[in-house]
Write a protein that holds these residues in place. Structure first.
Motif, PDB file in Angstrom:
ATOM      1  N   UNK A 254     -32.894  -6.636  13.065  1.00 17.60           N
ATOM      2  CA  UNK A 254     -31.965  -7.246  12.102  1.00 17.60           C
ATOM      3  C   UNK A 254     -31.143  -6.167  11.411  1.00 17.60           C
ATOM      4  N   UNK A 255     -31.786  -5.034  11.114  1.00 14.25           N
ATOM      5  CA  UNK A 255     -31.093  -3.957  10.409  1.00 14.25           C
ATOM      6  C   UNK A 255     -30.423  -2.967  11.358  1.00 14.25           C
ATOM      7  N   UNK A 256     -30.249  -3.389  12.631  1.00 12.83           N
ATOM      8  CA  UNK A 256     -29.395  -2.627  13.539  1.00 12.83           C
ATOM      9  C   UNK A 256     -30.091  -1.800  14.598  1.00 12.83           C
ATOM     10  N   UNK A 257     -31.420  -1.691  14.563  1.00  8.05           N
ATOM     11  CA  UNK A 257     -32.097  -0.796  15.508  1.00  8.05           C
ATOM     12  C   UNK A 257     -32.179  -1.396  16.910  1.00  8.05           C
ATOM     13  N   UNK A 258     -32.189  -0.526  17.911  1.00 10.10           N
ATOM     14  CA  UNK A 258     -32.602  -0.901  19.254  1.00 10.10           C
ATOM     15  C   UNK A 258     -34.105  -0.660  19.295  1.00 10.10           C
ATOM     16  N   UNK A 259     -34.851  -1.716  19.554  1.00 16.28           N
ATOM     17  CA  UNK A 259     -36.303  -1.628  19.420  1.00 16.28           C
ATOM     18  C   UNK A 259     -36.980  -1.476  20.790  1.00 16.28           C
ATOM     19  N   UNK A 260     -37.847  -0.489  20.881  1.00 12.67           N
ATOM     20  CA  UNK A 260     -38.732  -0.367  22.032  1.00 12.67           C
ATOM     21  C   UNK A 260     -40.062  -0.981  21.607  1.00 12.67           C
ATOM     22  N   UNK A 281     -36.218  -3.312  24.505  1.00 18.37           N
ATOM     23  CA  UNK A 281     -36.887  -3.141  25.788  1.00 18.37           C
ATOM     24  C   UNK A 281     -38.396  -3.119  25.564  1.00 18.37           C
ATOM     25  N   UNK A 282     -39.111  -3.547  26.606  1.00 19.80           N
ATOM     26  CA  UNK A 282     -40.565  -3.647  26.523  1.00 19.80           C
ATOM     27  C   UNK A 282     -41.208  -2.496  27.282  1.00 19.80           C
ATOM     28  N   UNK A 283     -42.260  -1.953  26.704  1.00 16.05           N
ATOM     29  CA  UNK A 283     -43.057  -0.950  27.403  1.00 16.05           C
ATOM     30  C   UNK A 283     -44.508  -1.417  27.348  1.00 16.05           C
ATOM     31  N   UNK A 284     -45.012  -1.849  28.506  1.00 15.04           N
ATOM     32  CA  UNK A 284     -46.403  -2.289  28.580  1.00 15.04           C
ATOM     33  C   UNK A 284     -47.271  -1.045  28.713  1.00 15.04           C
ATOM     34  N   UNK A 285     -47.986  -0.741  27.663  1.00 17.26           N
ATOM     35  CA  UNK A 285     -48.697   0.536  27.631  1.00 17.26           C
ATOM     36  C   UNK A 285     -49.928   0.435  26.734  1.00 17.26           C
ATOM     37  N   UNK A 286     -51.031   0.946  27.244  1.00 17.63           N
ATOM     38  CA  UNK A 286     -52.241   1.069  26.431  1.00 17.63           C
ATOM     39  C   UNK A 286     -52.118   2.388  25.662  1.00 17.63           C
ATOM     40  N   UNK A 287     -52.007   2.308  24.339  1.00 20.87           N
ATOM     41  CA  UNK A 287     -51.735   3.519  23.552  1.00 20.87           C
ATOM     42  C   UNK A 287     -52.915   4.478  23.515  1.00 20.87           C
ATOM     43  N   UNK A 288     -54.072   4.048  24.025  1.00 14.97           N
ATOM     44  CA  UNK A 288     -55.204   4.980  24.046  1.00 14.97           C
ATOM     45  C   UNK A 288     -55.179   5.880  25.279  1.00 14.97           C
ATOM     46  N   UNK A 289     -54.217   5.656  26.179  1.00 17.70           N
ATOM     47  CA  UNK A 289     -54.094   6.581  27.312  1.00 17.70           C
ATOM     48  C   UNK A 289     -53.756   7.966  26.768  1.00 17.70           C
ATOM     49  N   UNK A 290     -54.284   9.020  27.389  1.00 13.17           N
ATOM     50  CA  UNK A 290     -54.043  10.375  26.858  1.00 13.17           C
ATOM     51  C   UNK A 290     -52.554  10.726  26.809  1.00 13.17           C
ATOM     52  N   UNK A 291     -51.764  10.149  27.721  1.00 14.47           N
ATOM     53  CA  UNK A 291     -50.340  10.509  27.758  1.00 14.47           C
ATOM     54  C   UNK A 291     -49.441   9.403  27.191  1.00 14.47           C
ATOM     55  N   UNK A 292     -49.989   8.574  26.303  1.00 14.69           N
ATOM     56  CA  UNK A 292     -49.200   7.449  25.765  1.00 14.69           C
ATOM     57  C   UNK A 292     -47.916   7.928  25.072  1.00 14.69           C
ATOM     58  N   UNK A 293     -48.020   9.007  24.294  1.00 13.83           N
ATOM     59  CA  UNK A 293     -46.838   9.529  23.606  1.00 13.83           C
ATOM     60  C   UNK A 293     -45.772   9.982  24.591  1.00 13.83           C
ATOM     61  N   UNK A 299     -39.921   6.701  28.398  1.00 15.07           N
ATOM     62  CA  UNK A 299     -39.234   5.399  28.402  1.00 15.07           C
ATOM     63  C   UNK A 299     -37.905   5.507  27.642  1.00 15.07           C
ATOM     64  N   UNK A 300     -37.949   6.157  26.489  1.00 19.60           N
ATOM     65  CA  UNK A 300     -36.734   6.303  25.674  1.00 19.60           C
ATOM     66  C   UNK A 300     -35.691   7.124  26.430  1.00 19.60           C
ATOM     67  N   UNK A 301     -36.132   8.240  27.027  1.00 22.70           N
ATOM     68  CA  UNK A 301     -35.184   9.101  27.744  1.00 22.70           C
ATOM     69  C   UNK A 301     -34.617   8.390  28.972  1.00 22.70           C
ATOM     70  N   UNK A 302     -35.480   7.609  29.631  1.00 20.64           N
ATOM     71  CA  UNK A 302     -35.030   6.936  30.857  1.00 20.64           C
ATOM     72  C   UNK A 302     -34.085   5.783  30.548  1.00 20.64           C
ATOM     73  N   UNK A 303     -34.444   4.974  29.525  1.00 18.47           N
ATOM     74  CA  UNK A 303     -33.624   3.783  29.243  1.00 18.47           C
ATOM     75  C   UNK A 303     -32.357   4.118  28.456  1.00 18.47           C
ATOM     76  N   UNK A 304     -32.432   5.131  27.615  1.00 14.82           N
ATOM     77  CA  UNK A 304     -31.317   5.355  26.689  1.00 14.82           C
ATOM     78  C   UNK A 304     -30.645   6.708  26.887  1.00 14.82           C
ATOM     79  N   UNK A 305     -31.045   7.434  27.924  1.00 16.07           N
ATOM     80  CA  UNK A 305     -30.389   8.700  28.232  1.00 16.07           C
ATOM     81  C   UNK A 305     -31.209   9.905  27.819  1.00 16.07           C
ATOM     82  N   UNK A 306     -31.007  11.001  28.544  1.00 13.39           N
ATOM     83  CA  UNK A 306     -31.762  12.234  28.300  1.00 13.39           C
ATOM     84  C   UNK A 306     -31.591  12.739  26.871  1.00 13.39           C
TER      85      UNK A 306
END
Lengths: 477, 430
Positions: A254-260, A281-293, A299-306
């Motif tokens: 609502x306040x203008x953000x593109x939400x992942x 955009x949706x990212x189906x991800x278990x945040x407890x995976x060691x590489x979640x971050x 995802x951000x770099x791929x969907x919205x540019x490097x």
């Protein structure tokens, strides 16, 4: 009119015994706390109070006046209760002076509070204002952070306001709230604007009896006054499929953000519905995976540019595995600590290491603490530990992120009405809902609005804070 | 007209569910809509006008004449998104991919979605030809006596509804019965079929465990994983099943090594390579070339499900490739024996010379590259959805692999279909 439901509390309250108990002073308090009068609908959203905003300035302080001017808000002078100003009413009782019509808010600039004798002015402006305050009206104290004083008297007085604020919050009725903002000598109107606007507007509906600090930061005029602060930014929200997370995603959009939107793969259907509604955009991800971050950044770099960076990460995902300590095994202990705490530490580390799609300098991190973490809660040893740790995390990380102008804060939700809390048995739920000064449960949007305020670029001077969204719950600070 | 490159951006499907189960109340439109919505969420397509959405269903209600367009209108895509229905039995999903990628290569589309849905639970049934003719005649009749005469021609037997054909109209044989003929003709044994089935389950279960499908599947109606996959199956368990197709000694095909009935939907998102780069869309693999073929299984006595063996050599020749030149082979497991017969036929000197008109057999392939993340025996086979299951998964595999010996990783998809048809496509990693 909604159909009236059978309310066992009300039924109990109307029995002769209950009436007798209720007429005692403790009983009255319990009855009021249990919300026998039905709770009022709170003012929400980006809406200012309907009535006038009264500005009380002690000893020629000007910070608040300049801040409200920046926000384009008109103020009236306060009505002050002094013995001379009182009139004689019926039965010869003295009546304090009053406002004409309902008052929307009273903002007290007490940054120049220096002597105990100054407190009489504070009482004098509070008395008429409280009597005139409209439904969902506001009392806002602006005071100096106690630690910024060297002298003893101003310092202890500033601390004293904390108790005053919490008491005012408890005495107010009709969905009105009272909150206290600590400011530093360096705090500018631009730095303070987002906080005053948030507190005046309906966005702060369920924040009551709280105090937090606004420090110093450079904020441009147009940033300070923007009503669409997230335009052009990317914000990631974990646990976005439902409940509070979905409300957070919608509020940022609502306040203008593109939400992942991030959630576990098994919640993908609900997640897709939320992000499609807000064009994210949706990212189906278990945040407890060691590489979640790393995966969120990728995802951000791929969907919205490097070159794209996250403006904010909202660590909303959390779980409960309630068990009394006597029955708690290592699995129930570890699962909660991993999702609610360890995963957040790992994700922050990855998102802050400068990688593509990671967190931008000048960005924001918001975590979710909890009343349980602040007050402790029977059966929630794991959860309370993790949530208290989140409060510690934001306090510890704030100074470390300051040179990158990244803010880190947390909210502490109280009883929020979600699918999860709807499963609590009716009577128990009624008690939880009404065990706060607003005598009602909060809505997911109340938590979302507070998070969006904390992450706002205009809130650059707010960092290391834990703001409770609990309607001033009876438990905790 | 331009010569552009069509790439697979990604895909989405719903988990495939056993028929008459979790999706029994869902129509093809519902499932296709869900698949499109999951894709939209993954790639931020909500509100976006996609060039064209192409899909279909094999078991299709007559009221669903605009199945794909209806799914688009029910989805979060911009309602200005055009759609087209297409049908080629089990190859529907792959044929839709071919249609979209060709339009992209011709510069007619910059992006498009290809897919399909099928529900065995929501099977259309029609009235018998006798009843239908009588009702149409009654409707057309101008006088009451003529109308009564038309209606009086209805016989009790006409009132039995017609379920959709599960047999080949020209032979009267079911697909399983046709495959049983092929199985016995090629001497495919029971154990090797069961081994194919076991590998399918093990590979699919492993891929789910590794999270391979986390960005390929979106849960639907509470189903979060393919229901067909059996983590605990063994050769012993598979070996204990009774044959359901074929007769006597040659009866080797069981419920374990044949695909069952499933409901599901799957879509592939394709785009022009330049468009994908400009719009921050991943390019997983490029569609290199495609070929469809058909066999004369009616009078010619050819195998119903071996049409891909006609398409593959033609495709290899045109692209100057050998049958061994692929890093991944995706051969749709209609039956375990179909896969084995396809491999056997392409390795058979006589078949390749006389039936396919080649100079010799294509030879064997490295079986460790075949259906590495499972296929239809484990995942299930909602007919028109299978192409949309395979293509994005293969594209993801190829992209993960990157290059092999300095060239892009290469894969081939082969899907057999009713009517003696087959569709084959070559993909190469981007």
């Amino acid at each position: 009119m909604p159909k009236k439901r059978f309310d066992p509390l009300e039924a109990l309250a109307t029995t002769p015994l209950a009436k007798a108990v209720a007429s005692s002073s403790i009983g009255k308090s319990v009855a009021t706390k249990l919300g026998v009068p039905p709770s009022v609908e709170l003012r929400r959203g980006r809406n200012n109070p309907g009535g006038a905003i009264s500005l009380a300035e002690l000893n020629n302080s000007t910070l608040t006046r300049r801040t409200l001017q920046l926000l384009g808000l008109f103020t009236i002078n306060p009505v002050i209760d002094t013995p001379d100003a009182r009139t004689l009413g019926e039965a010869g009782r003295p009546v304090p002076p009053g406002y004409e019509g309902r008052l929307g808010a009273l903002v007290l600039d007490l940054t120049e509070l220096r002597a105990v004798t100054d407190l009489e002015y504070v009482r004098g402006v509070l008395r008429p204002a409280i009597r005139a305050l409209e439904r969902s009206g506001r009392i806002i104290f602006v005071a100096r952070t106690p630690e910024t004083f060297d002298e003893l008297e101003p310092r202890v007085l500033a601390q004293g306001l904390d108790g005053l604020n919490r008491t005012v919050a408890k005495e107010l009725r009709g969905g009105a709230t009272s909150n206290l903002v600590w400011v530093d000598p360096e705090t500018t109107p631009q730095a303070l604007a987002s906080t005053l606007r948030f507190l005046l507007e309906g966005r702060s509906a369920y924040v009551d009896g709280q105090s937090w600090r606004v420090g110093a930061a450079e904020v441009a005029d147009d940033v300070a006054t923007s009503v669409r602060p997230y335009a052009g930014t990317i914000v990631a929200v974990t646990g976005a499929a439902r409940g509070i997370g979905a409300a957070i995603a919608r509020t940022f959009a609502r306040d203008g953000a593109t939400v992942v939107g991030v959630d576990i793969p098994a919640s993908g259907e609900a997640l897709a519905r939320v992000v499609n509604e807000i064009h994210g955009t949706a990212l189906q991800l278990d945040i407890t995976l060691p590489d979640a971050g790393e995966r969120i950044a990728a995802h951000v770099a791929e969907r919205y540019g490097e070159d794209a960076r996250l403006y904010a990460i909202i660590h909303n995902a959390g779980i409960t595995r309630d068990r009394m300590l006597a029955n708690l095994d290592e699995k129930g202990w570890a699962a909660v600590l991993d999702v609610n705490l360890a995963a957040q530490l790992r994700m922050n580390a990855s998102l802050l290491d400068g990688r593509a799609g990671g967190l931008a300098d000048g960005g924001s991190i918001v975590g979710i603490s909890s009343t349980s973490g602040i007050a402790g809660n029977k059966g929630q040893a794991n959860y309370a530990t993790s949530k208290a740790a989140i409060a510690g995390l934001v306090r510890a990380m704030a100074p470390r992120l300051a040179d990158r102008r990244i803010t880190i804060n947390a909210v502490g939700p109280g009883f929020i009405e979600t699918e999860m809390t709807a499963a609590i048995p009716y009577l128990q739920r009624q008690i939880f809902q009404r065990s706060n000064s607003l005598a009602q449960g909060g809505k997911p949007v109340d938590v979302a609005e507070t998070i969006a305020y904390l992450a706002d670029p205009a809130s650059a001077a707010v960092t290391g804070q834990v703001v409770r969204v609990c309607g001033q719950a009876l438990v905790g600070q | 007209m331009t010569d552009r490159t069509a790439v697979v951006v990604g895909g989405n499907r719903i988990p495939f569910a056993r028929s008459h189960g979790a999706y029994r109340q869902a129509s093809n439109i519902d499932m296709l809509t869900a698949a499109i919505d999951g894709l939209a969420a993954r790639f931020g397509l909500s509100g976006h006008r996609v060039g064209e959405v192409v899909g279909g269903a094999v078991l299709k209600h007559s009221r669903d004449f605009n199945l794909t367009r209806e799914a688009v209108l029910g989805s979060s895509l911009d309602p200005h998104t055009a759609a087209c229905d297409l049908q080629q039995a089990c190859a529907t999903g792959l044929e839709a991919t071919i249609y979209v990628s060709n339009k992209i290569r011709l510069g007619q589309l910059v992006d498009g979605i290809a897919g399909g849905a099928d529900s065995v639970s929501d099977t259309p049934m029609s009235v018998s030809d006798g009843l239908r003719r009588a009702l149409l005649a009654a409707n057309a009749a101008k006088t009451l006596p003529a109308r009564l005469a038309a209606i009086s021609s209805i016989r009790p037997g006409h009132l039995v509804p017609d379920p959709p054909g599960i047999t080949e109209p020209r032979t009267g044989l079911s697909m399983g019965e046709h495959q049983a003929l092929t199985t016995s003709r090629w001497g495919i044994g029971r154990t090797e079929q069961d081994e194919v089935a076991l590998a399918s389950h093990q590979n699919l279960a492993r891929a789910w465990g590794e999270g391979f499908f986390d960005d390929l599947v979106t849960p639907y109606l509470g189903v979060t994983k393919d229901q067909g996959v059996r983590v605990d199956t063994t050769l012993e368990k598979l070996g204990a099943l009774k044959p359901v197709f074929g007769r006597g000694e040659g009866a080797t095909m069981t419920a374990g090594n044949s695909t069952g009935f499933f409901d599901g939907a799957a879509v592939t998102y394709l785009a022009d390579a330049d468009y994908a780069a400009e719009h921050h869309l991943p390019a997983l693999a490029r569609i290199v070339d495609v070929e469809v073929a058909a066999g004369d299984y009616t009078l010619g006595g050819e195998d119903l499900l071996l049409a891909p063996t006609y398409a593959i050599p033609r495709l290899l020749e045109r692209n100057h490739l050998l049958w061994q030149d692929f890093d991944y082979y995706e051969i749709h497991e209609a039956f375990a024996a179909t896969v084995l017969a396809t491999l056997a036929a392409l390795n058979d000197e006589a078949y390749c010379r006389s039936t396919l008109g080649l100079s010799g057999a294509l030879g064997e392939i490295d079986r460790s590259r075949l259906n590495v993340n499972g296929s239809s025996l484990a995942a299930g086979h909602p007919f028109a959805a299978t192409g949309g299951r395979i293509v994005p998964a293969l594209a993801k595999l190829l992209h993960q692999r990157g290059t092999v010996d300095g060239r892009p990783a290469r894969g081939i998809v082969s899907i057999c279909a009713a009517g003696g048809q087959g569709a084959v496509a070559i993909l190469e990693a981007c």
